[in-house]
Design a protein around this motif. Structure first.
Motif, PDB file in Angstrom:
ATOM      1  N   GLN A 425       0.822  -1.214   0.000  1.00  0.00           N
ATOM      2  CA  GLN A 425       0.000   0.000   0.000  1.00  0.00           C
ATOM      3  C   GLN A 425       0.856   1.264   0.000  1.00  0.00           C
ATOM      4  N   ALA A 426       2.010   1.203   0.653  1.00  0.00           N
ATOM      5  CA  ALA A 426       2.938   2.334   0.596  1.00  0.00           C
ATOM      6  C   ALA A 426       3.434   2.550  -0.829  1.00  0.00           C
ATOM      7  N   GLY A 427       3.699   1.452  -1.542  1.00  0.00           N
ATOM      8  CA  GLY A 427       4.086   1.574  -2.943  1.00  0.00           C
ATOM      9  C   GLY A 427       2.988   2.204  -3.786  1.00  0.00           C
ATOM     10  N   ASP A 428       1.729   1.893  -3.468  1.00  0.00           N
ATOM     11  CA  ASP A 428       0.603   2.509  -4.185  1.00  0.00           C
ATOM     12  C   ASP A 428       0.561   4.019  -3.933  1.00  0.00           C
ATOM     13  N   VAL A 429       0.897   4.437  -2.701  1.00  0.00           N
ATOM     14  CA  VAL A 429       0.915   5.877  -2.398  1.00  0.00           C
ATOM     15  C   VAL A 429       1.971   6.576  -3.252  1.00  0.00           C
ATOM     16  N   VAL A 430       3.138   5.943  -3.393  1.00  0.00           N
ATOM     17  CA  VAL A 430       4.183   6.535  -4.242  1.00  0.00           C
ATOM     18  C   VAL A 430       3.715   6.585  -5.687  1.00  0.00           C
ATOM     19  N   ASP A 431       3.157   5.473  -6.165  1.00  0.00           N
ATOM     20  CA  ASP A 431       2.791   5.367  -7.585  1.00  0.00           C
ATOM     21  C   ASP A 431       1.611   6.264  -7.933  1.00  0.00           C
ATOM     22  N   LYS A 432       0.491   6.068  -7.235  1.00  0.00           N
ATOM     23  CA  LYS A 432      -0.752   6.744  -7.606  1.00  0.00           C
ATOM     24  C   LYS A 432      -0.898   8.120  -6.953  1.00  0.00           C
ATOM     25  N   GLY A 433      -0.083   8.388  -5.923  1.00  0.00           N
ATOM     26  CA  GLY A 433      -0.170   9.688  -5.266  1.00  0.00           C
ATOM     27  C   GLY A 433       0.975  10.598  -5.613  1.00  0.00           C
ATOM     28  N   LEU A 434       2.156  10.334  -5.124  1.00  0.00           N
ATOM     29  CA  LEU A 434       3.280  11.253  -5.259  1.00  0.00           C
ATOM     30  C   LEU A 434       3.777  11.372  -6.692  1.00  0.00           C
ATOM     31  N   LEU A 435       3.945  10.238  -7.381  1.00  0.00           N
ATOM     32  CA  LEU A 435       4.409  10.333  -8.776  1.00  0.00           C
ATOM     33  C   LEU A 435       3.370  10.997  -9.659  1.00  0.00           C
ATOM     34  N   ALA A 436       2.096  10.742  -9.360  1.00  0.00           N
ATOM     35  CA  ALA A 436       1.030  11.405 -10.129  1.00  0.00           C
ATOM     36  C   ALA A 436       1.051  12.919  -9.881  1.00  0.00           C
ATOM     37  N   LEU A 437       1.361  13.324  -8.634  1.00  0.00           N
ATOM     38  CA  LEU A 437       1.448  14.764  -8.332  1.00  0.00           C
ATOM     39  C   LEU A 437       2.598  15.411  -9.089  1.00  0.00           C
TER      40      LEU A 437
END
Length: 559
Positions: A425-437
């Motif tokens: 789930q932390a990887g999802d935050v990086v992928d779908k949250g931070l990298l998307a930002l």
């Protein structure tokens, strides 16, 4: 007509009784193995690993560990794990298997004596220990119950076979089999493969020979087949998809067994006459033949282990292949029957997830510093690696035999699942949250200020340190470290609150671009806080919850 019907019913009931006693025998062997693995599995693995320095110590360690475990498959599994990890050479590993094959004969020797009278006592002691003792003695009670069931099954099996000794039909069938040694050996191999136990099949052969139902020479052939069949399971179940290095040990043990069986059949009349002349009791003769076969084969192969290892390396050369980071490396299918080993492999696989997430955070830090799209695609592929490893770990640990797992094993399973799930789930935050930002900001030409960029980079460094702490806590279970990691959650919460307040303070009189950049920065901080929360939940929460140091709610108690 009535006589035939009665005869059919009698034969059917006899066959059902036979099958039931065989099943009881197999279950007794299973209880002995699982009881020893639960109580001594980790210790025996340590003993085995320490002895793998030279082939002499390795042979003795294989013999001793298998004599306790009563499973050459479990010993081979531990050794194959060392070989697959590159921790031990093939020569001492082969020596371990020679010793393991000799070690399986020791319980057969013990049970060849008439000790069935102690079976009720063993079961009684085992039940008392299992119901009233602590975890260690409870597992020892399981071993006692298993030994008692084995003795009871053998005793009942012998009583059931006794009327068959006078049957002319049985004698005729056995007379036909006595001339078909290869066929009998194949039957023994199939039975041992199906039962996952050579010990059980050898014990059956002893019972049949001891009651005169089967000629002792035919029982010898059945024993040869049982030794061959016990080497088939590791090959069938453990080499599918394995590297050439991982296949060498189980295949080497199988080739060793095949060679021994072929030679034993070639000299069968002489060897059988020698053993029967030495031991007059048929059951004792079968046990001695089983021991002699494994001992002679070990002595014959031991001086040639180096040459044999070189031959196996030539037959199965290592092939260079591109490493797939999403492919599990330590989830051994054979280890499912030994939870203490299986959970060790799952732990190592979960730590690989931590390494993959750290690589994502390092790439995220570079993206904050350089503010370009290069590398974002590769980081998102790393998230796919986390997803695949998480699925593999979940499927593996949930497939473990619950009967072979104790309370500590179940706790460890929960910890592994919690750790792996939160990292995914932390990887999802990086992928779908931070990298998307970051991609969104680049698309709109929104660039973080130097101060904001420095803050994001510093927080990412802090997350990398927290991730490393979480990995250490996952292995060590240290309560002080868990408290330190828990405080990081409060620190990130305060940082986000301060940034949000500053953002709202900037809204008056700010340009549209400044407002959007500030909002992007606050969203990034919020995602970093979420990411840190997953790290805390992955490692600190299970430790503090187990020690009773975690509150069930942050709400203030009502007056």
């Amino acid at each position: 007509m009535a006589y035939r019907r009665t005869l059919k019913i009698g034969v059917t009931l006899t066959l059902i009784d036979l099958a039931g006693f065989v099943a009881l025998l197999l279950w007794g062997v299973h209880m002995v193995q699982t009881g020893v693995q639960r109580s001594l599995g980790a210790r025996l693995r340590g003993i085995l690993g320490a002895a793998l320095r030279n082939r002499f110590k390795a042979f003795l360690a294989g013999l001793g560990v298998t004599a306790v475990l009563q499973s050459s498959t479990a010993t081979g599994l531990m050794t194959a794990g060392f070989v697959g990890e590159g921790l031990v050479a093939l020569v001492p590993a082969l020596a371990v298997m020679l010793g393991a094959n000799v070690g399986t004969t020791l319980i057969v020797q013990l049970l060849s004596f008439n000790i069935s009278a102690v079976a009720p006592v063993l079961v009684l002691i085992g039940v008392v220990l299992f119901r009233r003792a602590d975890a260690g003695l409870r597992d020892f009670g399981r071993v006692m119950i298993g030994l008692g069931l084995i003795l009871l099954a053998l005793h009942q099996f012998i009583d059931l076979l006794h009327p068959l000794t006078g049957s002319s039909l049985v004698r005729e069938v056995m007379a036909q089999l006595s001339g078909q040694l290869v066929f009998v050996a194949l039957i023994g191999a199939v039975l041992a493969w199906a039962a996952h136990s050579s010990v059980a099949i050898v014990l059956l052969a002893m019972s049949l020979a001891g009651q005169g139902v089967m000629p002792v020479e035919t029982a010898f052939a059945l024993v040869l087949g049982a030794n061959l069949g016990a080497a088939i399971n590791p090959v069938v179940e453990g080499t599918a998809g394995a590297s050439p290095e991982g296949r060498r040990l189980p295949l080497g043990n199988l080739f060793n067994r095949i060679f021994g069986v072929v030679v034993a059949l070639a000299v069968f009349p002489y060897a059988a006459a020698l053993v029967t002349g030495f031991a007059h009791d048929p059951a004792r003769a079968v046990a001695d033949y089983h021991t002699a076969f494994n001992l002679v084969l070990a002595l014959a192969f031991f001086p040639w282990l180096k040459a044999y290892a070189r031959l196996l390396e030539r037959l199965l050369p290592a092939r260079p292949q591109a490493a797939d980071p999403g492919r599990s490396l330590y989830l051994d299918s054979l280890a499912r029957e030994t939870p203490v080993i299986a959970l060790g492999g799952a732990t190592r696989e979960a730590l690989r997830m931590a390494d993959a997430l750290e690589a994502m955070l390092v790439g995220l830090k570079a993206a904050f510093e350089k503010a370009d799209k290069r590398g974002i695609g590769e980081l998102r592929r790393t998230d796919d690696v986390l997803d695949r490893l998480n699925r593999a770990i979940k499927a593996y640990v949930t497939s473990l035999d619950p009967e072979a797992s104790n309370a500590d094993d179940h706790r460890r399973i929960a910890q592994i699942l919690t750790f792996a799930t939160n990292l995914e789930q932390a990887g999802d935050v990086v992928d779908k949250g931070l990298l998307a930002l970051i991609a969104k900001g680049l698309k709109r030409d929104l660039i973080f200020t130097a101060a904001d960029r420095a803050e994001l980079v510093a927080l990412t460094d802090r997350l990398i340190a927290n991730l490393r702490t979480a990995g250490s806590l996952f292995v060590s279970g240290d309560e002080r470290g868990a408290r330190l990691l828990m405080r990081e959650k409060e620190a990130f919460r305060d940082i986000e609150a301060a940034a949000t307040a500053a953002h709202f303070a900037q809204l008056r009189g700010a340009t549209t671009q400044t407002v959007e950049t500030s909002a992007l920065y606050v969203d990034a901080l919020r995602d970093l806080k979420r990411l840190n929360a997953h790290l805390v939940e992955a490692a600190a929460y299970p430790i503090l919850e187990a020690s009773g140091e975690l509150l069930s709610s942050r709400l203030k108690a009502e007056a």
